[in-house]
Scaffold this active site. Structure first.
Site, short mmCIF file in Angstrom:
data_model
loop_
_atom_site.label_atom_id
_atom_site.label_comp_id
_atom_site.label_asym_id
_atom_site.label_seq_id
_atom_site.Cartn_x
_atom_site.Cartn_y
_atom_site.Cartn_z
N GLY A 1 34.84 39.14 42.69
CA GLY A 1 36.06 39.45 43.40
C GLY A 1 36.14 40.18 44.83
O GLY A 1 34.83 40.80 44.61
N GLN B 1 38.87 44.97 51.77
CA GLN B 1 37.25 45.02 51.64
C GLN B 1 36.64 45.09 52.58
O GLN B 1 34.38 45.03 52.44
CB GLN B 1 36.39 44.63 50.55
CG GLN B 1 37.20 45.46 49.14
CD GLN B 1 36.36 45.06 47.91
OE1 GLN B 1 37.13 43.35 47.11
NE2 GLN B 1 35.13 44.83 47.12
N CYS C 1 32.98 47.80 41.99
CA CYS C 1 33.37 47.23 42.71
C CYS C 1 32.13 47.62 43.94
O CYS C 1 31.42 48.17 44.07
CB CYS C 1 34.67 48.59 43.38
SG CYS C 1 35.20 48.42 44.56
N LEU C 2 32.14 46.01 44.31
CA LEU C 2 31.52 45.86 45.54
C LEU C 2 31.44 46.96 46.63
O LEU C 2 30.35 47.48 47.40
CB LEU C 2 31.53 44.65 45.72
CG LEU C 2 31.43 43.68 45.26
CD1 LEU C 2 31.86 42.20 46.32
CD2 LEU C 2 29.52 43.47 44.38
N HIS D 1 42.24 44.05 39.68
CA HIS D 1 41.65 44.65 40.24
C HIS D 1 41.36 44.86 42.26
O HIS D 1 41.37 45.10 42.61
CB HIS D 1 39.99 44.89 40.04
CG HIS D 1 39.27 45.67 40.73
ND1 HIS D 1 37.98 46.94 40.23
CD2 HIS D 1 38.56 45.55 42.19
CE1 HIS D 1 37.54 47.08 41.11
NE2 HIS D 1 37.48 46.29 42.50
N GLU D 2 41.85 43.22 42.02
CA GLU D 2 41.59 42.44 44.21
C GLU D 2 43.17 43.28 44.24
O GLU D 2 43.39 43.53 45.56
CB GLU D 2 41.44 41.27 43.36
CG GLU D 2 39.56 41.38 42.97
CD GLU D 2 39.01 41.16 43.73
OE1 GLU D 2 38.88 42.45 44.75
OE2 GLU D 2 38.11 41.99 43.05
N HIS E 1 43.28 46.67 45.40
CA HIS E 1 42.17 46.11 47.22
C HIS E 1 43.94 46.18 48.44
O HIS E 1 43.61 46.73 48.81
CB HIS E 1 41.68 45.43 47.02
CG HIS E 1 40.14 46.19 46.22
ND1 HIS E 1 39.17 47.06 47.18
CD2 HIS E 1 39.34 45.90 45.79
CE1 HIS E 1 38.62 47.51 45.67
NE2 HIS E 1 38.62 46.73 45.17
#
Length: 169
Positions: free
Chosen positions: A46, A51, A91-92, A133-134, A137
């Site tokens: 995702g 991000q 997480c990225l 999660h997204e 963000h």
């Protein structure tokens, strides 16, 4: 298509709250394609616009093993959620750090696709975790916000130290 730069914690742009998308055009569609390419390259399941330093309310996901089940969420919102479990999460934007957080195991969300068409979807498991999660963000949050202040501070210090090393190299 292009690979976009993924911002890393503690970059303040990760804390920006996104703005609703009102124009569904070719530029948005190209951005979404770039987000998918960036997410697959990272690799991740995702990616939210914040991000990559963009404040449009859009995220992309693909939790399939074959990477062929793309989901675009423009202006998403959770309709309902149920049951909770503790899951491992990363997480990225917080690379090489993983921890256990509590997430709903099932939920339904509403969103718009890249063309602005509205849809609803019920999801569970990893996909439900990814949606939560997204969306966090898109609201300026990170999964590490669910951790203790001490753990967050340790991660912040490690990330700052790694960034300093990379700058010196």
């Amino acid at each position: 298509m292009a690979i976009l730069e993924i911002l890393h914690f503690p970059d303040p742009r990760l804390r920006e709250v996104t703005e609703p998308i009102t124009v569904f055009d070719e530029a948005l569609s190209r951005f979404i394609d770039d987000m998918f390419e960036t997410m697959y390259d990272a690799p991740g399941v995702g990616l939210a616009a914040t991000q990559v330093g963009d404040i449009r309310r859009v995220a992309v996901m693909d939790c399939s093993e074959d990477k062929n089940e793309r989901i675009v969420m423009c202006n998403p919102r959770i309709l309902w959620s149920e049951d909770e479990e503790v899951v491992d999460e990363g997480c990225l934007s917080v690379p090489e750090h993983y921890d256990r957080v509590t997430r709903a195991t099932r939920l339904a969300f509403a969103a718009q696709d890249r063309d602005g068409s509205e849809y609803e979807m019920e999801v569970e498991g990893l996909l439900a975790q990814c949606v939560q999660h997204e969306l966090a963000h898109l609201d300026g949050g990170l999964y590490i916000d669910k951790l203790s202040r001490l753990k967050r501070e340790r991660i912040r210090r490690k990330m700052a130290k790694n960034a300093k090393r990379q700058d010196e190299a």
